[in-house]
Design an enzyme around this catalytic site. Sequence first.
Site, PDB file in Angstrom:
ATOM      1  N   LYS A  64       0.960  -1.260  -0.065  1.00 15.97           N
ATOM      2  CA  LYS A  64       0.311   0.535   0.036  1.00 15.97           C
ATOM      3  C   LYS A  64       0.540   1.187   0.221  1.00 15.97           C
ATOM      4  O   LYS A  64       0.242   2.316  -0.372  1.00 15.97           O
ATOM      5  CB  LYS A  64      -0.982  -0.068   1.224  1.00 15.97           C
ATOM      6  CG  LYS A  64      -0.289  -0.214   2.622  1.00 15.97           C
ATOM      7  CD  LYS A  64      -0.806   0.025   3.341  1.00 15.97           C
ATOM      8  CE  LYS A  64      -0.328  -0.304   5.071  1.00 15.97           C
ATOM      9  NZ  LYS A  64       0.102  -2.122   4.896  1.00 15.97           N
ATOM     10  N   HIS A 193       0.656  -3.452  15.072  1.00 17.21           N
ATOM     11  CA  HIS A 193       1.081  -2.729  14.270  1.00 17.21           C
ATOM     12  C   HIS A 193       1.166  -1.304  14.667  1.00 17.21           C
ATOM     13  O   HIS A 193       0.075  -0.819  15.977  1.00 17.21           O
ATOM     14  CB  HIS A 193       0.129  -2.068  13.487  1.00 17.21           C
ATOM     15  CG  HIS A 193       0.656  -1.572  12.031  1.00 17.21           C
ATOM     16  ND1 HIS A 193       1.752  -0.836  12.065  1.00 17.21           N
ATOM     17  CD2 HIS A 193       1.152  -1.694  10.490  1.00 17.21           C
ATOM     18  CE1 HIS A 193       2.047   0.520  10.883  1.00 17.21           C
ATOM     19  NE2 HIS A 193       1.753  -1.147   9.847  1.00 17.21           N
ATOM     20  N   SER A 196       2.104   4.558  11.847  1.00 16.31           N
ATOM     21  CA  SER A 196       2.786   4.595  10.979  1.00 16.31           C
ATOM     22  C   SER A 196       3.737   5.553  10.856  1.00 16.31           C
ATOM     23  O   SER A 196       2.836   6.021  11.422  1.00 16.31           O
ATOM     24  CB  SER A 196       1.943   4.871   9.389  1.00 16.31           C
ATOM     25  OG  SER A 196       2.513   4.938   8.351  1.00 16.31           O
ATOM     26  N   GLU A 270       6.373  -6.070   8.272  1.00 12.40           N
ATOM     27  CA  GLU A 270       5.795  -5.485   6.862  1.00 12.40           C
ATOM     28  C   GLU A 270       6.516  -3.894   6.799  1.00 12.40           C
ATOM     29  O   GLU A 270       5.719  -2.834   6.915  1.00 12.40           O
ATOM     30  CB  GLU A 270       4.303  -5.101   7.539  1.00 12.40           C
ATOM     31  CG  GLU A 270       3.252  -6.528   7.571  1.00 12.40           C
ATOM     32  CD  GLU A 270       2.179  -6.906   8.137  1.00 12.40           C
ATOM     33  OE1 GLU A 270       1.934  -5.554   8.843  1.00 12.40           O
ATOM     34  OE2 GLU A 270       1.853  -7.359   8.100  1.00 12.40           O
ATOM     35  N   GLY A 272       6.624  -0.388   5.031  1.00 15.28           N
ATOM     36  CA  GLY A 272       6.835   0.270   3.974  1.00 15.28           C
ATOM     37  C   GLY A 272       7.611   1.375   3.687  1.00 15.28           C
ATOM     38  O   GLY A 272       8.134   1.214   2.599  1.00 15.28           O
TER      39      GLY A 272
END
Length: 411
Positions: A64, A193, A196, A270, A272
Amino acid sequence: MEDNNVLIVDVRRSRTDYITRQVKFQTETGTDDPLVIVDIDEIVERYRRWYKLLPRVKLFYALKCNNDERIVNVIARLGGSFDCASKSEIQQILDLGVDPSRIIYANPCKQMSHITYAREHDVDLMTFDSEDELVKIKMLYGSARLLLRFRSKLICKAMYDLGKKFGCIFEEATDLLLSAKRKDLDVIGVSFHVGSNCLNADAFSSSIKEARMIFDIGQQIGFVMEILDIGGGYRGRDCDRPTLEENAAIINQCLDEYFPEADRVKIIAEPGRYLVESAFSAAVNVIGRKLVYTNDKSSIDHVMYNLNDGIYGSFNWVNEIKDGFSMSPVNKKARQEKHSSTVWGPTCCCTDCLATDIHLPLLEVGEWVNVSDIGAYSFCLSTTFNSMPHPNMYYFCSRDNWTLMKYPLDP
Protein backbone atom coordinates in the site's frame (compact mmCIF):
# COMPACT_ATOMS: atom_id res chain seq x y z
CA MET A 1 12.84 -6.49 -16.21
CA GLU A 2 12.24 -4.12 -19.11
CA ASP A 3 14.73 -1.33 -19.77
CA ASN A 4 12.35 1.47 -20.77
CA ASN A 5 13.04 4.60 -18.73
CA VAL A 6 15.80 2.76 -16.82
CA LEU A 7 19.38 4.01 -17.00
CA ILE A 8 22.02 1.41 -16.12
CA VAL A 9 25.17 3.10 -14.79
CA ASP A 10 28.68 1.77 -14.18
CA VAL A 11 29.76 4.66 -11.96
CA ARG A 12 27.67 5.55 -8.94
CA ARG A 13 26.57 9.20 -9.05
CA SER A 14 24.75 11.45 -6.62
CA ARG A 15 20.99 11.83 -6.76
CA THR A 16 21.56 15.48 -7.70
CA ASP A 17 23.51 14.38 -10.79
CA TYR A 18 20.63 12.15 -11.88
CA ILE A 19 18.09 14.93 -11.40
CA THR A 20 20.22 17.48 -13.24
CA ARG A 21 20.62 15.05 -16.13
CA GLN A 22 16.90 14.44 -16.51
CA VAL A 23 15.98 18.11 -16.13
CA LYS A 24 18.44 18.92 -18.91
CA PHE A 25 16.88 16.19 -21.06
CA GLN A 26 13.33 17.46 -20.51
CA THR A 27 14.41 21.05 -21.15
CA GLU A 28 16.03 20.05 -24.44
CA THR A 29 12.90 18.20 -25.53
CA GLY A 30 10.58 21.04 -24.52
CA THR A 31 8.90 19.04 -21.74
CA ASP A 32 7.93 20.85 -18.55
CA ASP A 33 5.85 18.15 -16.82
CA PRO A 34 7.00 17.08 -13.35
CA LEU A 35 9.50 14.24 -13.15
CA VAL A 36 10.55 11.72 -10.53
CA ILE A 37 13.95 10.08 -10.11
CA VAL A 38 13.93 6.56 -8.63
CA ASP A 39 17.18 5.21 -7.20
CA ILE A 40 16.90 1.40 -7.38
CA ASP A 41 20.28 0.97 -5.70
CA GLU A 42 18.91 2.73 -2.61
CA ILE A 43 16.12 0.16 -2.30
CA VAL A 44 18.52 -2.77 -2.74
CA GLU A 45 20.82 -1.29 -0.09
CA ARG A 46 17.97 -0.81 2.36
CA TYR A 47 16.70 -4.32 1.77
CA ARG A 48 20.14 -5.73 2.65
CA ARG A 49 20.47 -3.39 5.60
CA TRP A 50 17.19 -4.73 7.00
CA TYR A 51 18.53 -8.30 7.16
CA LYS A 52 21.86 -7.13 8.54
CA LEU A 53 20.12 -5.40 11.45
CA LEU A 54 17.14 -7.74 11.89
CA PRO A 55 18.38 -11.18 10.75
CA ARG A 56 15.45 -13.03 12.37
CA VAL A 57 12.71 -10.87 10.90
CA LYS A 58 11.34 -11.81 7.47
CA LEU A 59 10.46 -8.74 5.40
CA PHE A 60 6.93 -8.51 3.98
CA TYR A 61 6.87 -5.23 2.01
CA ALA A 62 3.67 -3.21 2.60
CA LEU A 63 2.42 -2.78 -0.95
CA LYS A 64 0.00 0.00 0.00
CA CYS A 65 2.95 2.35 0.60
CA ASN A 66 4.09 2.38 -3.03
CA ASN A 67 3.02 -0.19 -5.60
CA ASP A 68 5.22 1.07 -8.45
CA GLU A 69 5.60 -1.94 -10.75
CA ARG A 70 9.37 -1.75 -11.20
CA ILE A 71 10.03 -1.28 -7.48
CA VAL A 72 7.75 -4.16 -6.52
CA ASN A 73 9.50 -6.30 -9.14
CA VAL A 74 12.88 -5.43 -7.61
CA ILE A 75 11.73 -6.43 -4.12
CA ALA A 76 10.25 -9.66 -5.44
CA ARG A 77 13.48 -10.57 -7.25
CA LEU A 78 15.46 -9.88 -4.08
CA GLY A 79 13.39 -12.58 -2.40
CA GLY A 80 11.07 -10.26 -0.48
CA SER A 81 7.57 -11.19 0.62
CA PHE A 82 4.51 -8.92 0.61
CA ASP A 83 1.81 -7.46 2.84
CA CYS A 84 -1.34 -7.09 0.73
CA ALA A 85 -4.64 -5.50 1.70
CA SER A 86 -6.96 -6.24 -1.22
CA LYS A 87 -7.68 -8.51 -4.17
CA SER A 88 -5.90 -6.18 -6.60
CA GLU A 89 -2.77 -6.03 -4.47
CA ILE A 90 -2.69 -9.82 -4.19
CA GLN A 91 -3.18 -10.11 -7.95
CA GLN A 92 -0.31 -7.71 -8.65
CA ILE A 93 2.08 -9.86 -6.63
CA LEU A 94 0.86 -13.18 -8.02
CA ASP A 95 1.22 -11.82 -11.57
CA LEU A 96 4.96 -11.42 -10.88
CA GLY A 97 5.19 -15.15 -10.25
CA VAL A 98 5.59 -14.77 -6.49
CA ASP A 99 4.52 -17.88 -4.58
CA PRO A 100 1.32 -17.40 -2.49
CA SER A 101 3.29 -18.44 0.60
CA ARG A 102 5.14 -15.10 0.33
CA ILE A 103 1.93 -13.07 0.82
CA ILE A 104 0.10 -12.09 3.98
CA TYR A 105 -3.41 -10.73 3.54
CA ALA A 106 -2.95 -8.25 6.37
CA ASN A 107 -6.22 -6.33 6.24
CA PRO A 108 -8.18 -7.21 9.42
CA CYS A 109 -11.47 -6.26 7.70
CA LYS A 110 -11.74 -7.93 4.31
CA GLN A 111 -14.30 -7.70 1.54
CA MET A 112 -15.96 -11.09 1.12
CA SER A 113 -15.24 -11.43 -2.60
CA HIS A 114 -11.59 -10.66 -1.82
CA ILE A 115 -11.47 -13.47 0.74
CA THR A 116 -12.85 -15.79 -1.94
CA TYR A 117 -10.16 -14.60 -4.37
CA ALA A 118 -7.48 -15.29 -1.77
CA ARG A 119 -8.84 -18.81 -1.28
CA GLU A 120 -8.92 -19.49 -5.03
CA HIS A 121 -5.26 -18.47 -5.27
CA ASP A 122 -4.00 -20.23 -2.11
CA VAL A 123 -3.19 -17.03 -0.18
CA ASP A 124 -4.05 -18.52 3.19
CA LEU A 125 -2.22 -16.33 5.75
CA MET A 126 -4.44 -13.49 6.98
CA THR A 127 -5.27 -11.35 10.01
CA PHE A 128 -8.46 -10.83 12.02
CA ASP A 129 -9.45 -8.74 15.04
CA SER A 130 -13.19 -9.30 15.57
CA GLU A 131 -15.91 -11.91 15.90
CA ASP A 132 -17.61 -10.85 12.68
CA GLU A 133 -14.37 -11.31 10.74
CA LEU A 134 -14.12 -14.84 12.09
CA VAL A 135 -17.66 -15.52 10.86
CA LYS A 136 -16.75 -14.33 7.34
CA ILE A 137 -13.56 -16.36 7.24
CA LYS A 138 -15.31 -19.51 8.52
CA MET A 139 -17.97 -19.14 5.82
CA LEU A 140 -15.58 -18.38 2.94
CA TYR A 141 -12.13 -19.76 3.77
CA GLY A 142 -12.26 -22.20 6.67
CA SER A 143 -8.78 -23.55 5.99
CA ALA A 144 -7.06 -20.13 6.26
CA ARG A 145 -4.17 -19.67 8.67
CA LEU A 146 -4.99 -16.79 10.99
CA LEU A 147 -3.09 -14.19 13.00
CA LEU A 148 -4.94 -12.37 15.77
CA ARG A 149 -4.22 -8.65 15.51
CA PHE A 150 -4.22 -6.72 18.77
CA ARG A 151 -3.49 -3.12 19.69
CA SER A 152 -0.98 -2.40 22.40
CA LYS A 153 -1.95 -0.97 25.77
CA LEU A 154 0.87 1.52 25.35
CA ILE A 155 -0.23 4.66 23.53
CA CYS A 156 2.10 4.61 20.55
CA LYS A 157 3.32 7.94 19.21
CA ALA A 158 2.89 7.76 15.46
CA MET A 159 1.92 9.96 12.54
CA TYR A 160 -1.03 7.62 11.98
CA ASP A 161 -2.42 5.72 14.97
CA LEU A 162 -3.77 2.55 13.35
CA GLY A 163 -4.99 1.34 16.75
CA LYS A 164 -7.95 3.69 16.38
CA LYS A 165 -9.25 1.44 13.62
CA PHE A 166 -7.69 -2.02 13.94
CA GLY A 167 -6.73 -4.51 16.62
CA CYS A 168 -8.51 -6.04 19.59
CA ILE A 169 -7.54 -5.05 23.11
CA PHE A 170 -5.74 -7.59 25.29
CA GLU A 171 -8.89 -8.33 27.31
CA GLU A 172 -10.73 -9.41 24.13
CA ALA A 173 -8.05 -11.80 22.93
CA THR A 174 -9.12 -14.83 24.96
CA ASP A 175 -12.75 -14.67 23.80
CA LEU A 176 -11.70 -14.32 20.16
CA LEU A 177 -9.29 -17.23 20.39
CA LEU A 178 -11.94 -19.41 22.07
CA SER A 179 -14.43 -18.44 19.34
CA ALA A 180 -11.94 -19.39 16.63
CA LYS A 181 -11.39 -22.75 18.36
CA ARG A 182 -15.12 -23.44 18.51
CA LYS A 183 -15.36 -22.67 14.77
CA ASP A 184 -12.50 -25.09 14.08
CA LEU A 185 -10.41 -22.28 12.59
CA ASP A 186 -6.61 -22.37 12.67
CA VAL A 187 -5.01 -19.48 14.57
CA ILE A 188 -1.24 -19.77 14.20
CA GLY A 189 0.01 -16.50 15.66
CA VAL A 190 -0.31 -12.88 16.64
CA SER A 191 0.01 -9.57 14.80
CA PHE A 192 0.35 -5.93 15.84
CA HIS A 193 1.17 -2.57 14.22
CA VAL A 194 2.65 0.29 16.27
CA GLY A 195 1.36 2.91 13.79
CA SER A 196 2.64 4.36 10.54
CA ASN A 197 5.81 6.43 10.95
CA CYS A 198 6.14 5.47 14.62
CA LEU A 199 7.98 8.05 16.75
CA ASN A 200 9.00 5.87 19.72
CA ALA A 201 10.95 2.61 19.58
CA ASP A 202 9.57 1.60 22.99
CA ALA A 203 6.28 0.83 21.27
CA PHE A 204 7.87 -2.37 19.95
CA SER A 205 9.05 -3.59 23.35
CA SER A 206 5.62 -3.15 24.93
CA SER A 207 3.85 -4.80 22.00
CA ILE A 208 6.21 -7.78 21.81
CA LYS A 209 5.72 -8.40 25.53
CA GLU A 210 1.92 -8.37 25.10
CA ALA A 211 2.22 -10.61 22.06
CA ARG A 212 4.02 -13.20 24.20
CA MET A 213 1.12 -13.26 26.68
CA ILE A 214 -1.45 -13.71 23.88
CA PHE A 215 0.76 -16.43 22.37
CA ASP A 216 0.63 -18.28 25.67
CA ILE A 217 -3.15 -17.97 25.85
CA GLY A 218 -3.44 -19.36 22.33
CA GLN A 219 -1.23 -22.31 23.20
CA GLN A 220 -3.26 -23.04 26.34
CA ILE A 221 -6.43 -23.10 24.22
CA GLY A 222 -4.79 -25.63 21.91
CA PHE A 223 -3.48 -23.68 18.94
CA VAL A 224 -0.02 -24.27 17.49
CA MET A 225 1.28 -20.70 17.65
CA GLU A 226 4.18 -20.30 15.22
CA ILE A 227 4.18 -16.77 13.69
CA LEU A 228 4.68 -13.33 15.24
CA ASP A 229 4.00 -10.37 12.94
CA ILE A 230 5.54 -7.16 14.34
CA GLY A 231 3.97 -4.99 11.63
CA GLY A 232 5.28 -1.71 10.24
CA GLY A 233 6.01 1.78 11.52
CA TYR A 234 9.70 2.05 10.55
CA ARG A 235 10.94 5.51 9.58
CA GLY A 236 11.95 6.13 5.98
CA ARG A 237 14.58 8.87 6.12
CA ASP A 238 17.95 8.52 7.82
CA CYS A 239 17.45 11.89 9.51
CA ASP A 240 14.29 10.63 11.26
CA ARG A 241 14.26 9.15 14.76
CA PRO A 242 14.07 6.44 15.79
CA THR A 243 16.37 5.06 13.12
CA LEU A 244 16.14 1.46 11.99
CA GLU A 245 19.27 0.80 14.06
CA GLU A 246 17.51 2.08 17.18
CA ASN A 247 14.38 0.07 16.45
CA ALA A 248 16.42 -3.05 15.70
CA ALA A 249 18.32 -2.88 18.99
CA ILE A 250 15.07 -2.92 20.97
CA ILE A 251 13.31 -5.47 18.73
CA ASN A 252 16.22 -7.93 18.80
CA GLN A 253 16.53 -7.65 22.58
CA CYS A 254 12.81 -8.25 23.09
CA LEU A 255 12.69 -11.15 20.63
CA ASP A 256 15.58 -12.83 22.45
CA GLU A 257 13.74 -12.40 25.75
CA TYR A 258 10.18 -13.31 24.77
CA PHE A 259 10.58 -15.32 21.55
CA PRO A 260 14.03 -16.96 21.71
CA GLU A 261 15.26 -18.75 18.61
CA ALA A 262 14.91 -22.09 20.38
CA ASP A 263 11.11 -21.64 20.27
CA ARG A 264 11.33 -21.72 16.45
CA VAL A 265 8.70 -18.98 16.07
CA LYS A 266 8.79 -17.32 12.64
CA ILE A 267 9.07 -13.52 12.96
CA ILE A 268 7.78 -11.31 10.15
CA ALA A 269 7.34 -7.56 9.70
CA GLU A 270 5.61 -5.22 7.24
CA PRO A 271 7.92 -2.26 6.44
CA GLY A 272 6.77 0.14 3.75
CA ARG A 273 8.20 3.66 3.87
CA TYR A 274 11.53 2.36 5.22
CA LEU A 275 12.30 0.75 1.86
CA VAL A 276 11.06 3.39 -0.58
CA GLU A 277 10.69 6.87 0.95
CA SER A 278 14.26 8.05 0.43
CA ALA A 279 14.67 6.35 -2.97
CA PHE A 280 12.32 8.77 -4.79
CA SER A 281 13.06 12.42 -5.54
CA ALA A 282 11.01 14.88 -7.59
CA ALA A 283 11.96 17.72 -9.90
CA VAL A 284 9.11 20.20 -10.36
CA ASN A 285 8.85 23.31 -12.45
CA VAL A 286 7.97 26.81 -11.27
CA ILE A 287 5.01 27.64 -13.52
CA GLY A 288 3.96 30.88 -11.85
CA ARG A 289 5.16 33.57 -9.45
CA LYS A 290 3.68 36.60 -7.68
CA LEU A 291 5.85 39.16 -5.89
CA VAL A 292 4.32 40.90 -2.89
CA TYR A 293 6.14 44.12 -1.99
CA THR A 294 6.39 46.08 1.25
CA ASN A 295 4.04 49.04 1.67
CA ASP A 296 6.65 51.47 0.41
CA LYS A 297 7.44 49.10 -2.50
CA SER A 298 11.12 49.25 -1.68
CA SER A 299 11.65 45.52 -1.25
CA ILE A 300 10.01 42.13 -1.64
CA ASP A 301 7.94 41.16 1.41
CA HIS A 302 6.68 37.76 0.25
CA VAL A 303 6.71 35.51 -2.82
CA MET A 304 4.02 33.14 -4.01
CA TYR A 305 5.04 30.29 -6.32
CA ASN A 306 2.97 27.83 -8.32
CA LEU A 307 4.55 24.45 -9.12
CA ASN A 308 3.45 21.87 -11.67
CA ASP A 309 2.85 19.22 -8.97
CA GLY A 310 1.06 19.50 -5.67
CA ILE A 311 -1.16 18.07 -2.95
CA TYR A 312 -3.46 16.32 -5.42
CA GLY A 313 -0.50 14.83 -7.25
CA SER A 314 2.73 13.50 -5.75
CA PHE A 315 2.71 15.54 -2.54
CA ASN A 316 -0.32 14.36 -0.58
CA TRP A 317 2.12 13.32 2.17
CA VAL A 318 2.95 16.98 2.84
CA ASN A 319 -0.22 17.17 4.96
CA GLU A 320 1.42 14.97 7.59
CA ILE A 321 4.72 16.90 7.83
CA LYS A 322 3.81 20.50 7.05
CA ASP A 323 6.90 21.85 8.81
CA GLY A 324 9.13 19.30 7.12
CA PHE A 325 8.53 20.23 3.48
CA SER A 326 11.62 21.60 1.78
CA MET A 327 12.80 22.19 -1.75
CA SER A 328 15.95 23.49 -3.39
CA PRO A 329 16.81 24.85 -6.85
CA VAL A 330 18.23 22.29 -9.25
CA ASN A 331 20.40 25.07 -10.68
CA LYS A 332 22.86 25.75 -7.84
CA LYS A 333 23.80 29.27 -8.94
CA ALA A 334 24.83 31.55 -6.06
CA ARG A 335 21.92 33.39 -4.42
CA GLN A 336 22.29 35.19 -1.13
CA GLU A 337 18.95 36.65 -0.17
CA LYS A 338 15.98 34.48 0.81
CA HIS A 339 12.34 35.50 1.00
CA SER A 340 9.34 34.29 2.94
CA SER A 341 7.36 32.26 0.42
CA THR A 342 4.14 30.34 -0.14
CA VAL A 343 4.28 27.33 -2.44
CA TRP A 344 1.14 26.24 -4.28
CA GLY A 345 0.39 23.25 -6.47
CA PRO A 346 -0.97 23.60 -10.02
CA THR A 347 -4.70 23.03 -9.46
CA CYS A 348 -7.48 25.57 -9.03
CA CYS A 349 -8.10 24.48 -5.44
CA CYS A 350 -7.10 26.75 -2.55
CA THR A 351 -6.14 23.73 -0.40
CA ASP A 352 -3.44 22.75 -2.91
CA CYS A 353 -0.75 24.37 -0.75
CA LEU A 354 2.63 22.82 0.04
CA ALA A 355 4.06 25.48 2.37
CA THR A 356 2.91 28.84 3.71
CA ASP A 357 6.07 30.34 5.21
CA ILE A 358 9.14 28.72 3.71
CA HIS A 359 12.26 30.80 3.10
CA LEU A 360 13.56 30.38 -0.44
CA PRO A 361 15.98 32.14 -2.78
CA LEU A 362 14.21 34.09 -5.50
CA LEU A 363 13.17 31.59 -8.18
CA GLU A 364 12.34 32.34 -11.78
CA VAL A 365 9.33 31.10 -13.73
CA GLY A 366 10.47 28.04 -15.66
CA GLU A 367 13.09 27.10 -13.07
CA TRP A 368 13.29 23.56 -11.67
CA VAL A 369 13.36 22.68 -7.98
CA ASN A 370 14.14 19.40 -6.22
CA VAL A 371 12.00 17.77 -3.51
CA SER A 372 13.56 14.73 -1.83
CA ASP A 373 12.16 11.71 0.05
CA ILE A 374 8.82 11.43 -1.72
CA GLY A 375 8.58 7.64 -2.15
CA ALA A 376 6.08 6.83 0.62
CA TYR A 377 2.31 7.28 0.31
CA SER A 378 2.67 9.67 -2.61
CA PHE A 379 1.85 8.18 -6.02
CA CYS A 380 -0.58 5.63 -4.56
CA LEU A 381 -2.64 8.56 -3.22
CA SER A 382 -2.27 10.87 -6.21
CA THR A 383 -5.17 11.99 -8.40
CA THR A 384 -5.59 13.66 -11.77
CA PHE A 385 -7.66 16.52 -10.34
CA ASN A 386 -8.00 19.25 -12.99
CA SER A 387 -6.54 16.58 -15.35
CA MET A 388 -3.04 17.49 -14.22
CA PRO A 389 -0.43 15.02 -15.52
CA HIS A 390 1.34 12.45 -13.39
CA PRO A 391 5.12 12.91 -13.29
CA ASN A 392 7.43 11.22 -15.78
CA MET A 393 9.30 8.41 -13.98
CA TYR A 394 13.01 7.74 -14.52
CA TYR A 395 14.88 4.87 -12.88
CA PHE A 396 18.60 4.58 -12.16
CA CYS A 397 20.46 1.40 -11.24
CA SER A 398 24.07 0.24 -11.10
CA ARG A 399 25.02 -2.51 -13.52
CA ASP A 400 25.88 -4.89 -10.66
CA ASN A 401 22.45 -4.55 -9.07
CA TRP A 402 20.70 -4.75 -12.44
CA THR A 403 22.44 -8.06 -13.15
CA LEU A 404 21.46 -9.22 -9.68
CA MET A 405 17.82 -8.55 -10.48
CA LYS A 406 17.81 -11.47 -12.91
CA TYR A 407 18.07 -13.94 -10.07
CA PRO A 408 16.14 -14.18 -6.78
CA LEU A 409 18.27 -13.86 -3.67
CA ASP A 410 17.99 -15.80 -0.46
CA PRO A 411 18.09 -13.15 2.28
